[in-house]
Design an enzyme around this catalytic site. Structure first.
Site, PDB file in Angstrom:
ATOM      1  N   HIS A  53       0.861  -1.189   0.000  1.00 28.30           N
ATOM      2  CA  HIS A  53       0.000   0.000   0.000  1.00 28.30           C
ATOM      3  C   HIS A  53       0.897   1.238   0.000  1.00 28.30           C
ATOM      4  CE1 HIS A  53      -3.800  -2.075   1.882  1.00 28.30           C
ATOM      5  NE2 HIS A  53      -3.399  -2.638   0.754  1.00 28.30           N
ATOM      6  N   GLU A  55       1.002   3.871   1.780  1.00 27.74           N
ATOM      7  CA  GLU A  55       1.520   4.302   3.095  1.00 27.74           C
ATOM      8  C   GLU A  55       2.725   3.465   3.523  1.00 27.74           C
ATOM      9  OE1 GLU A  55      -1.627   3.463   2.203  1.00 27.74           O
ATOM     10  OE2 GLU A  55      -3.037   4.067   3.759  1.00 27.74           O
ATOM     11  N   CYS A  83      -6.040   1.727   5.828  1.00 24.37           N
ATOM     12  CA  CYS A  83      -6.640   0.474   6.278  1.00 24.37           C
ATOM     13  C   CYS A  83      -6.039   0.108   7.649  1.00 24.37           C
ATOM     14  CB  CYS A  83      -6.367  -0.619   5.240  1.00 24.37           C
ATOM     15  SG  CYS A  83      -4.657  -1.185   5.213  1.00 24.37           S
ATOM     16  N   CYS A  86      -2.163  -0.381   7.595  1.00 24.39           N
ATOM     17  CA  CYS A  86      -1.393   0.857   7.469  1.00 24.39           C
ATOM     18  C   CYS A  86      -1.525   1.708   8.725  1.00 24.39           C
ATOM     19  CB  CYS A  86      -1.837   1.630   6.235  1.00 24.39           C
ATOM     20  SG  CYS A  86      -1.384   0.796   4.701  1.00 24.39           S
TER      21      CYS A  86
HETATM   22 ZN   LIG Z   1      -3.318   0.076   3.788  1.00 22.44          ZN
END
Ligand SMILES: [Zn+2]
Length: 150
Positions: A53, A55, A83, A86
């Site tokens: 992801h 991040e 999410c 993260c």
């Molecule tokens: Zn994430």
């Protein structure tokens, strides 16, 4: 927030670049004292890595560049609500301020779902500023998934 300069436009550029690679359009960056240390978009498909992801990528890159394991005093911008994975990484990294754009009703982990930063096991909670460039951030995702359905 005196003299606040939003770095979200750069995260949005990263999100658009992710979309052009066929990735879900989410972009992020790490900024410290007005300097962008790292920026990235999602690369889960390209790297065959479900943890890639935006991040996670910017945190890894910034820690590597600075040679540190925590980013104390850092600001993280991301176009979509992080999410749970993260959010936990953001907490472990000791990010000072988290700026995010669109809320993620389906997979967000901050304002819904497990609400990671409100959990008693969360040892560090950043200051959270949501709704930054929200409409533009949300439109990126809507456009991307509309094209996928067509
Ligand atoms: Zn994430």
């Amino acid at each position: 927030m005196n003299n606040f300069t939003s770095f979200m436009p750069i995260a949005i550029i990263e999100a658009k670049k992710a979309a052009s690679r066929g990735e879900v359009p989410v972009g992020a960056l790490i900024e410290i004292n007005g300097e962008i240390i790292s920026s990235a978009g999602n690369r889960t498909r390209e790297l065959k890595d479900p943890t890639a992801h935006a991040e996670i990528l910017v945190i890894r890159n910034a820690c590597s560049i600075l040679g540190v394991e925590r980013l104390i005093g850092a600001n993280l911008y991301v176009t979509l609500e992080p999410c749970p994975m993260c959010a936990a990484a953001i907490s472990n990294t000791r990010i000072a301020n988290l700026y995010f754009g669109a809320r993620d009703i389906k997979s967000g982990g901050i304002n819904q779902g497990p609400c990671i930063f409100n959990h008693p096991q969360s040892h560090h909670k950043p200051e959270i500023y949501d709704g930054i460039s929200e409409l533009e951030c949300r439109k990126l995702l809507l456009d991307f998934f509309k094209h996928k359905r067509n």
